[in-house]
Design a protein around this motif. Sequence first.
Motif: not given
Length: 508
Positions: A454, A73-76, A457, A44-45, A64, A48, A79, A261
């Motif tokens: 996921n 940001r990635n998922t919060g 994306l 997933f990274d 974003n 992203s 990254q 986040d």
Amino acid sequence: MKDRVIERNKIIYLVLFVLLTLLFLFSRLFRLDSVPFTATGMHFDEISAAYDAWCIQGWGVDRNLARFPVYFRNTGPGQNALYIYLAAVMFKFIGFSLFKFRLVAVICAAAAYICLFFFSRRVFGNDLISLVPNALMTVMPVFLMSEHWGLESYLFLSFTIISFCTMELAIERNRISLFVIDGILWGITFYTYGISYVVVPLFLILSFVYLLYTKKINVKMAVGMLLPVFLLGFPLAVEQLVIAGVIEPFSLGFMDFLPMDRSRGGEITFANIPESLLTSPKILFVKDLLNYNSTAIFGTIYYISIPFMLVGLAKTIMIFFGSCRKREYSVYSLVLFYYVCARMTALMTSWLNINKANELYFPYLFFTAVGIAAIYGKINRYWFLAAVSCIYAIFFLSFSYWAYSNGEESWNSMSGPRYEDNLIEDTHPAYAVREAKEICGDKPLYMIINDIENRYLQICLFAGTSPYDFAKDGYAENNYEVGVPEELDLSGDTVYLIEDELHHITDY
């Protein structure tokens, strides 16, 4: 006669280096877009980072809509930026594919390989023994596995080698221009992985105290190197202050500094040391909980390397104390400093795994090479090098067969529990969406598949979706609907992508 022997040895040396380099490149490029993980999977990274790179190269914002951030940001939780920007350059000139995205890791590893070659020649001389570090880098599982996919944090290992070898060259040549270049490289290294914020400054402080003590450099050279480190690291320091809430988010017009986040600064604390002292040896040399990082079958550096590594570490420590006593510079001391800084940081890191301590494998490689060279120096027989080479060749061939011959099965049947399965995403649906869009245009599209975790994306990445469309509420869900609709449109105006396991729907 002596000249002929010297000339013959040079030819042998050159031939072995060329063969080793070809093996290095082939082992990294072979099936680059299909392993590790599943036969056609992505972490997933990776998804992203690749999508943010696609957005940056085309629109100058991430998904974003942040303009050229220094930390994504990635998922919060964030990254690291360097891999994303390098991939963006790649995509800008030759377009997107999974192979091209992972090619960034191979190019950086190849640059590290070349730097290590010239570094080893200066440290070990022009004998065959100087090829040992490059041979180890080629065959050790941790290097092969980490350089074969696009997890951005592993660039820390490659840039550690590049920056360290350049630093040693600057010290040897005693040129300010090289110190400035190396300062730039260490500054860029900050953008590979957050762990570098701790390891690199500690290492540079220890190194410059030692270099000034041994009178190897002067203050002017130190400033020439540290100034670009500071200048390149400053934007990241500002971003960390924004993430911590010390500074309000702001924009410079061409670059945005936005909060995450949550902050990950609390992952490095002294409270983690007692547990890490017990668990870290197994994690670093056997395997961690992330099955794509290592396997207990072979270990991270092969178990045969550990005795050589301990011999090399002992010799390095002895050289360091002798260097301090005589007040004479030795590059062995700098490697030891880097090892100490990286090892202490690893001990303080919570939820330690191999990628969180990936920079440690440079000193581990160096110590192993030193151990082999030390034993070879005592024996002074080429048969020893031949025997060691054969042992590593057998391990490498066995590991390669295990890793590549069985495709998906070999990567997913590793010993130990599976960890974070949802991070591994099959690319087949994304390829299917891209092909359907190319053939069918903007017709409504349904995906009738079992797993959508996921997935959106990844689909937007392969479909080339703009970040402005992606940022719209419900864009992905509305354009790539999942599940079986109440009524099937069989007129040809709607596209259905049906997973091959769902035969009853296909038959219908």
